[in-house]
Design an enzyme around this catalytic site. Structure first.
Site, PDB file in Angstrom:
ATOM      1  N   THR A   1      33.602 -12.943  -5.866  1.00  0.00           N
ATOM      2  CA  THR A   1      33.265 -13.026  -7.295  1.00  0.00           C
ATOM      3  C   THR A   1      34.393 -12.457  -8.174  1.00  0.00           C
ATOM      4  O   THR A   1      34.642 -12.968  -9.266  1.00  0.00           O
ATOM      5  CB  THR A   1      31.962 -12.273  -7.577  1.00  0.00           C
ATOM      6  OG1 THR A   1      31.991 -10.997  -6.896  1.00  0.00           O
ATOM      7  CG2 THR A   1      30.754 -13.039  -7.075  1.00  0.00           C
TER       8      THR A   1
ATOM      9  N   ARG B   1      24.067 -20.028   2.617  1.00  0.00           N
ATOM     10  CA  ARG B   1      22.679 -19.785   3.020  1.00  0.00           C
ATOM     11  C   ARG B   1      21.711 -20.909   2.634  1.00  0.00           C
ATOM     12  O   ARG B   1      20.587 -20.960   3.103  1.00  0.00           O
ATOM     13  CB  ARG B   1      22.202 -18.445   2.415  1.00  0.00           C
ATOM     14  CG  ARG B   1      22.812 -17.244   3.099  1.00  0.00           C
ATOM     15  CD  ARG B   1      22.555 -15.962   2.350  1.00  0.00           C
ATOM     16  NE  ARG B   1      23.486 -15.756   1.240  1.00  0.00           N
ATOM     17  CZ  ARG B   1      23.454 -14.719   0.401  1.00  0.00           C
ATOM     18  NH1 ARG B   1      22.514 -13.802   0.530  1.00  0.00           N
ATOM     19  NH2 ARG B   1      24.330 -14.595  -0.577  1.00  0.00           N
TER      20      ARG B   1
ATOM     21  N   ASN C   1      -2.937 -62.968 -24.087  1.00  0.00           N
ATOM     22  CA  ASN C   1      -3.734 -62.659 -22.906  1.00  0.00           C
ATOM     23  C   ASN C   1      -3.022 -63.226 -21.688  1.00  0.00           C
ATOM     24  O   ASN C   1      -2.826 -64.428 -21.589  1.00  0.00           O
ATOM     25  CB  ASN C   1      -5.129 -63.262 -23.053  1.00  0.00           C
ATOM     26  CG  ASN C   1      -6.082 -62.631 -22.060  1.00  0.00           C
ATOM     27  OD1 ASN C   1      -5.753 -62.509 -20.875  1.00  0.00           O
ATOM     28  ND2 ASN C   1      -7.233 -62.216 -22.535  1.00  0.00           N
TER      29      ASN C   1
ATOM     30  N   ASN D   1      22.323  -4.648  -9.194  1.00  0.00           N
ATOM     31  CA  ASN D   1      23.198  -5.437 -10.055  1.00  0.00           C
ATOM     32  C   ASN D   1      22.661  -6.865 -10.226  1.00  0.00           C
ATOM     33  O   ASN D   1      22.380  -7.550  -9.253  1.00  0.00           O
ATOM     34  CB  ASN D   1      24.577  -5.466  -9.368  1.00  0.00           C
ATOM     35  CG  ASN D   1      25.547  -6.415 -10.027  1.00  0.00           C
ATOM     36  OD1 ASN D   1      25.393  -6.754 -11.189  1.00  0.00           O
ATOM     37  ND2 ASN D   1      26.563  -6.816  -9.269  1.00  0.00           N
TER      38      ASN D   1
ATOM     39  N   GLN E   1      38.599 -22.375  -8.654  1.00  0.00           N
ATOM     40  CA  GLN E   1      38.867 -21.372  -7.630  1.00  0.00           C
ATOM     41  C   GLN E   1      38.999 -22.165  -6.325  1.00  0.00           C
ATOM     42  O   GLN E   1      37.993 -22.600  -5.748  1.00  0.00           O
ATOM     43  CB  GLN E   1      37.687 -20.387  -7.551  1.00  0.00           C
ATOM     44  CG  GLN E   1      37.929 -19.245  -6.594  1.00  0.00           C
ATOM     45  CD  GLN E   1      36.687 -18.411  -6.333  1.00  0.00           C
ATOM     46  OE1 GLN E   1      35.546 -18.871  -6.502  1.00  0.00           O
ATOM     47  NE2 GLN E   1      36.896 -17.177  -5.899  1.00  0.00           N
TER      48      GLN E   1
ATOM     49  N   LYS F   1       8.934 -55.091 -16.158  1.00  0.00           N
ATOM     50  CA  LYS F   1      10.342 -54.659 -16.096  1.00  0.00           C
ATOM     51  C   LYS F   1      11.100 -55.197 -17.291  1.00  0.00           C
ATOM     52  O   LYS F   1      11.070 -56.390 -17.552  1.00  0.00           O
ATOM     53  CB  LYS F   1      11.005 -55.164 -14.818  1.00  0.00           C
ATOM     54  CG  LYS F   1      12.370 -54.553 -14.613  1.00  0.00           C
ATOM     55  CD  LYS F   1      13.382 -55.500 -13.993  1.00  0.00           C
ATOM     56  CE  LYS F   1      13.889 -56.535 -14.967  1.00  0.00           C
ATOM     57  NZ  LYS F   1      14.990 -57.342 -14.444  1.00  0.00           N
TER      58      LYS F   1
HETATM   59  C1  UD1 Z   1      26.327 -10.895  -6.115  1.00  0.00           C
HETATM   60  C2  UD1 Z   1      26.852  -9.471  -6.350  1.00  0.00           C
HETATM   61  C3  UD1 Z   1      25.681  -8.503  -6.176  1.00  0.00           C
HETATM   62  C4  UD1 Z   1      24.570  -8.855  -7.129  1.00  0.00           C
HETATM   63  C5  UD1 Z   1      24.134 -10.301  -6.941  1.00  0.00           C
HETATM   64  C6  UD1 Z   1      23.180 -10.690  -8.059  1.00  0.00           C
HETATM   65  C7  UD1 Z   1      29.177  -9.395  -5.634  1.00  0.00           C
HETATM   66  C8  UD1 Z   1      30.124  -8.997  -4.576  1.00  0.00           C
HETATM   67  N1  UD1 Z   1      27.895  -9.187  -5.395  1.00  0.00           N
HETATM   68  O1  UD1 Z   1      25.927 -10.971  -4.769  1.00  0.00           O
HETATM   69  O2  UD1 Z   1      26.133  -7.166  -6.423  1.00  0.00           O
HETATM   70  O3  UD1 Z   1      23.490  -7.975  -6.925  1.00  0.00           O
HETATM   71  O4  UD1 Z   1      25.275 -11.193  -7.014  1.00  0.00           O
HETATM   72  O5  UD1 Z   1      22.587 -11.922  -7.808  1.00  0.00           O
HETATM   73  O6  UD1 Z   1      29.597  -9.864  -6.675  1.00  0.00           O
HETATM   74  N2  UD1 Z   1      30.953 -17.163  -6.599  1.00  0.00           N
HETATM   75  C9  UD1 Z   1      32.157 -17.752  -6.928  1.00  0.00           C
HETATM   76  N3  UD1 Z   1      33.218 -17.606  -6.082  1.00  0.00           N
HETATM   77  C10 UD1 Z   1      33.154 -16.870  -4.944  1.00  0.00           C
HETATM   78  C11 UD1 Z   1      31.925 -16.271  -4.608  1.00  0.00           C
HETATM   79  C12 UD1 Z   1      30.846 -16.423  -5.449  1.00  0.00           C
HETATM   80  O7  UD1 Z   1      32.262 -18.410  -7.951  1.00  0.00           O
HETATM   81  O8  UD1 Z   1      34.169 -16.792  -4.242  1.00  0.00           O
HETATM   82  C13 UD1 Z   1      29.789 -17.354  -7.475  1.00  0.00           C
HETATM   83  C14 UD1 Z   1      28.635 -18.030  -6.775  1.00  0.00           C
HETATM   84  O9  UD1 Z   1      28.686 -19.430  -6.952  1.00  0.00           O
HETATM   85  C15 UD1 Z   1      27.418 -17.414  -7.445  1.00  0.00           C
HETATM   86  C16 UD1 Z   1      27.906 -16.054  -7.896  1.00  0.00           C
HETATM   87  O10 UD1 Z   1      29.317 -16.104  -7.873  1.00  0.00           O
HETATM   88  O11 UD1 Z   1      27.010 -18.150  -8.574  1.00  0.00           O
HETATM   89  C17 UD1 Z   1      27.396 -14.937  -7.005  1.00  0.00           C
HETATM   90  O12 UD1 Z   1      27.835 -15.143  -5.697  1.00  0.00           O
HETATM   91  P1  UD1 Z   1      26.927 -14.858  -4.422  1.00  0.00           P
HETATM   92  O13 UD1 Z   1      27.736 -15.164  -3.216  1.00  0.00           O
HETATM   93  O14 UD1 Z   1      25.628 -15.494  -4.564  1.00  0.00           O
HETATM   94  O15 UD1 Z   1      26.808 -13.272  -4.539  1.00  0.00           O
HETATM   95  P2  UD1 Z   1      25.640 -12.349  -3.985  1.00  0.00           P
HETATM   96  O16 UD1 Z   1      25.858 -12.093  -2.554  1.00  0.00           O
HETATM   97  O17 UD1 Z   1      24.319 -12.869  -4.383  1.00  0.00           O
HETATM   98 CA    CA Z   2      23.589 -14.728  -5.343  1.00  0.00          CA
END
Ligand code: UD1
Ligand code: CA
Length: 470
Positions: free
Chosen positions: A79, A15, A377, A170, A73, A351
């Site tokens: 997540t 996004r 000066n 969350n 990863q 510099k």
């Molecule tokens: C996530 C939570 C949501 C919570 C929100 C808070 C999940 C499914 N959803 O949503 O419940 O309210 O955060 O801000 O967990 N990341 C990885 N690997 C991945 C995907 C994400 O390391 O495969 C990391 C991202 O870099 C980020 C974090 O996890 O720092 C959260 O991921 P993001 O995709 O932003 O989750 P949200 O949709 O915001």
């Molecule tokens: Ca997020």
């Protein structure tokens, strides 16, 4: 408490519409992930594991955290999958694992400490930090039963009409006892997105009969997750307001909080006044009783006490000593030192040069790779010719020297203590102390020359005209 932190930072950040990993986008000058890492440090964890994906090397070179270890990863499969990838780095660890998100830069150590205490006091296996959101759409909803016990976390896409109305959401922060970490194995891929959601760890824990709860102790402001550039801007605004508030509280006058940008690593002394459109960046330190006039940008520099930086000046990686004055329209490039009470005026570029105490370069000069003594000066339009097309060379100017206007100093060259250099001189050889150097041609006046030329031009013109008419 034996604590380890895992920071999830491997998401694609689609996004943001950016080639830069989302967690490296900056809030108030620092990468979001750095802000999270810095907060984690305050909790003195035994280990800090940062989960990164394809852009791992860029993240590793950008983020400063010597004690962190990186887990990879390979594919962003959610997540829950990200935390699984951190497990090898946590093998043999006994204690609580605090999971943080790399895109939640405003969350403070104070709230996290409170959260960890509640987790321990309740004897939970798993806890989640929640908050009330004005508009919960971007977050997973905390679903509780009639008695208030948390049943699950449901993402926006999977909510039914009742869950959709839930405002408790969350934050993405979890405390998990090492013993409960294998609940991760029970998480299945989300049916709609095919990703493994860490949020499902709550429902999985209840199924196993493990103690799990949500502590609603966060504010929306500090828990906000950054997924878009608009949210990035909003997070920056919050952080900026916090930083400006802190310095005002400590006795700094800021004339227009709407246009002053101060990075988190900057410090400013009491009674210093900051005018509009000022940017103080990196690890800049400014002393007390100084004035920074409008449109100034200072990066990684030390500014002493009682210093005046006049309008539209750029200072990078340099030091300005007490009571010196720089600008307007001056450029102080990296590696420069401006001595006490020295004066650098308009359209002067310095510099990698040091300017001694009370010395002055007031107008239109370039001083590069030079060592200038005290009480010197430097006249208007003085240029150190420091570059011969291949190498840079040094210019040395002793104490009390007077450099006349329009002087060129062809480096390497030295002007001895107390010497004078006549205006318009091109200095190519060392000047002994207390002598006068002059290299310009002796002036010759030719009486009546201009009048004669005028009549010559006139007759020439009329000859051309006559020729054309013919
Ligand atoms: C996530 C939570 C949501 C919570 C929100 C808070 C999940 C499914 N959803 O949503 O419940 O309210 O955060 O801000 O967990 N990341 C990885 N690997 C991945 C995907 C994400 O390391 O495969 C990391 C991202 O870099 C980020 C974090 O996890 O720092 C959260 O991921 P993001 O995709 O932003 O989750 P949200 O949709 O915001
Ligand atoms: Ca997020």
């Amino acid at each position: 408490m034996n604590l380890s932190c895992v920071i999830l930072a491997a998401g694609l950040g689609t996004r943001m519409k950016s080639a830069l990993p989302k967690v490296l986008h900056r809030v108030s000058g620092i990468p979001m992930l750095q802000a999270v890492v810095d907060t984690a440090k305050k909790l003195s964890p035994k280990r800090t594991v940062i989960v990164t994906g394809k852009q791992r090397s860029l993240i590793e070179t950008t983020i400063e955290c010597k004690s962190a270890v990186y887990a990879i990863q390979e594919e962003a499969k959610g997540t829950g999958h990200a935390l699984r990838c951190a497990r090898p780095a946590l093998r043999s660890f006994r204690g609580v694992i605090l999971v943080l998100n790399g895109d939640t830069p405003l969350l403070g150590a104070h709230t996290l400490k409170r959260f960890l205490n509640l987790h321990r006091k309740n004897g939970n296996a798993i806890s989640v930090l929640s908050f009330e959101a004005e508009n919960p759409d971007d977050y997973g909803r905390i679903v509780r039963d009639g008695s208030g016990q948390v049943l699950s976390i449901v993402e926006e896409k999977d909510t039914d009409s009742t869950q959709k109305k839930v405002k408790e959401v969350n934050s993405g922060v979890y405390a998990i006892d090492h013993g409960a970490l294998d609940v991760l194995d029970e998480i299945e891929a989300n049916r709609k997105k095919g990703e493994y959601y860490l949020t499902d760890i709550i429902a999985a824990a209840s199924l196993r009969g493990l103690r799990a709860s949500a502590f609603c102790i966060g504010t929306e402001e500090e828990c906000m997750g950054v997924n878009t550039r608009e949210e990035l801007y909003r997070a920056s605004l919050v952080l900026r307001r916090r930083i400006l508030g802190k310095w005002m509280e400590r006795g700094v006058t800021i004339l227009d909080a709407g246009s002053v940008f101060i990075h988190p690593g900057v410090s400013i002394g009491k009674e210093t006044v900051i005018y509009p459109n000022v940017h103080l960046e990196g690890n800049t330190r400014i002393g007390k009783n100084s004035i920074i006039y409008p449109n100034v940008r200072i990066q990684n520099s030390r500014i002493g006490d009682g210093v005046i930086i006049k309008d539209s000046t750029l200072i990078e990686d340099s030091r300005i000593a007490d009571r010196a004055s720089v600008g307007p329209f001056a450029r102080i490039r990296p590696g420069s030192k401006i001595g006490r009470e020295a004066r650098i005026g308009n359209f002067v570029e310095i510099k990698k040069a040091s300017i001694g105490k009370a010395s002055k370069a007031s107008h239109l000069s370039y001083i590069g790779d030079a060592v200038v003594g005290m009480n010197v000066n430097i006249g208007a339009g003085t240029i150190t010719c420091n570059y011969d097309g291949v190498d840079k060379h040094k210019t040395e100017i002793g104490d009390g020297v007077f450099i006349g206007s329009g002087t060129e100093l062809v480096a390497p060259v030295r002007v001895g203590k107390g010497a004078y250099v006549g205006a318009g001189t091109t200095v190519t050889e060392n000047v002994p102390a207390y002598s006068l150097a002059m290299s310009r041609m002796r002036q010759r006046n030719i009486e009546g020359w201009a009048r004669k030329r005028k009549s010559k031009v006139k007759s020439q013109k009329s000859r051309v005209k006559n020729a054309e008419q013919r």
